[in-house]
Design a protein around this motif. Structure first.
Motif, PDB file in Angstrom:
ATOM      1  N   MET A 124       0.818  -1.215   0.119  1.00  0.00           N
ATOM      2  CA  MET A 124      -0.048  -0.061   0.094  1.00  0.00           C
ATOM      3  C   MET A 124       0.865   1.455   0.048  1.00  0.00           C
ATOM      4  N   MET A 125       2.062   1.090   0.580  1.00  0.00           N
ATOM      5  CA  MET A 125       2.898   2.340   0.732  1.00  0.00           C
ATOM      6  C   MET A 125       3.819   2.560  -0.758  1.00  0.00           C
ATOM      7  N   VAL A 126       3.921   1.355  -1.562  1.00  0.00           N
ATOM      8  CA  VAL A 126       4.311   1.601  -2.884  1.00  0.00           C
ATOM      9  C   VAL A 126       3.266   2.312  -3.832  1.00  0.00           C
ATOM     10  N   LEU A 127       2.011   1.789  -3.539  1.00  0.00           N
ATOM     11  CA  LEU A 127       0.687   2.430  -4.485  1.00  0.00           C
ATOM     12  C   LEU A 127       0.861   3.868  -4.013  1.00  0.00           C
ATOM     13  N   ARG A 128       0.903   4.041  -2.906  1.00  0.00           N
ATOM     14  CA  ARG A 128       0.476   5.591  -2.616  1.00  0.00           C
ATOM     15  C   ARG A 128       1.734   6.503  -2.998  1.00  0.00           C
ATOM     16  N   ALA A 129       2.859   5.970  -2.852  1.00  0.00           N
ATOM     17  CA  ALA A 129       4.186   6.543  -3.366  1.00  0.00           C
ATOM     18  C   ALA A 129       3.965   6.936  -4.819  1.00  0.00           C
ATOM     19  N   LYS A 130       3.402   5.714  -5.699  1.00  0.00           N
ATOM     20  CA  LYS A 130       3.526   5.911  -6.976  1.00  0.00           C
ATOM     21  C   LYS A 130       2.215   7.010  -7.325  1.00  0.00           C
TER      22      LYS A 130
END
Length: 280
Positions: A124-130
């Motif tokens: 979820m942090m990867v997706l938020r960063a993206k």
């Protein structure tokens, strides 16, 4: 500044989603029956559980080498100015340490983040960063948002058996014995990057009630919440919990449902289910 995203396979992002987003994923490894497999690429949780049921020794796992990361960073930096690399908790795996060693080859061009999470907590942090990078946010703004999420999110999960966690050294043997002896359903969380008990209940329904009660307390006053549901072995394991969370009347939007990859499943076993959530 062009920023490339790198993560490791314990983020449990489905392969088609990774491809669409252009996120580079460095695999961890599963050792099963003397053979080494790349997580999400060469072995599935179903195959692991089947081999264990047939008498194979419990699987072990290992982190990528610094060279694994360095190779990926080189490729990413051919197309980008900087790499943001997000990884599983350093208290659960040596993965983030391998990433940090590799980053030393690229001074000032790679930022490594220990998410203090696992599975879709990393995802979820990867997706938020993206999402933020696509909006044109700066690296500093993205890192600030990731730190906010790292400090303020919700996670609960339950496992069918504590045996996998016990053998992997992720939870104390005494707790595993107690859960087996009393036939209690454990409710677990991650606290400061470690697996900890958050409660226990007699039976699946009571476990779901325990999780939903904790979620309601955390969600109070929040206007928009994203939920990331995870399971291993069979999606039915998470179906009832997912339905109850989405029907709770809380401002929850389903962001993703994903099966655990082979590495995380090697430590949690079949029948695991739960979810991560954060607020916007």
């Amino acid at each position: 500044m062009r920023i490339a995203l790198v993560t490791d396979s314990t983020s449990d992002l489905p392969q088609d989603l990774r491809g669409r987003l252009g996120v580079r994923v460095v695999p961890l490894y599963v050792n099963l029956g003397g053979a080494i497999y790349r997580d999400w690429e060469e072995i599935t949780p179903t195959e692991i559980f089947q081999k264990v049921r047939e008498g194979a020794a419990f699987p072990t796992t290992s982190q990528p080498s610094p060279e694994d990361f360095a190779r990926t960073y080189r490729e990413a930096l051919e197309e980008a100015d900087h790499v943001l690399s997000l990884h599983i908790s350093g208290k659960l795996s040596g993965t983030v340490q391998s990433a940090e060693l590799a980053a030393q080859e690229f001074p000032g061009r790679v930022t490594v983040v220990d998410t203090q999470a696992a599975s879709l907590g990393v995802g979820m942090m990867v997706l938020r960063a993206k999402e933020l990078l696509e909006e044109g946010q700066s690296l500093e703004a993205v890192l600030a948002e990731l730190e906010r999420i790292r400090q303020d999110h919700f996670v609960r999960f339950s496992v069918a058996t504590l045996e996998f966690l016990k053998r992997g050294g992720r939870i104390g043997g005494a707790q595993a014995f107690l859960g087996t002896l009393l036939n209690l359903k454990p409710v677990l969380t991650l606290k400061e990057g470690r697996v900890e008990a958050a409660g226990r209940a007699r039976g699946e329904r009571k476990a779901r009630e325990e999780i939903l009660k904790a979620f309601r307390a955390w969600a109070e006053g929040r206007k928009r919440i994203r939920a990331y549901f995870l399971y291993s072995g069979d999606e039915d394991a998470v179906a009832a919990l997912r339905q109850e969370v989405l029907a709770s009347g809380l401002p929850v939007e389903e962001a993703l449902v994903s099966e655990l990859g082979a590495v995380i499943a090697s430590h949690t076993g079949p029948g695991t289910y739960g979810f991560y959530a954060y607020s916007l």
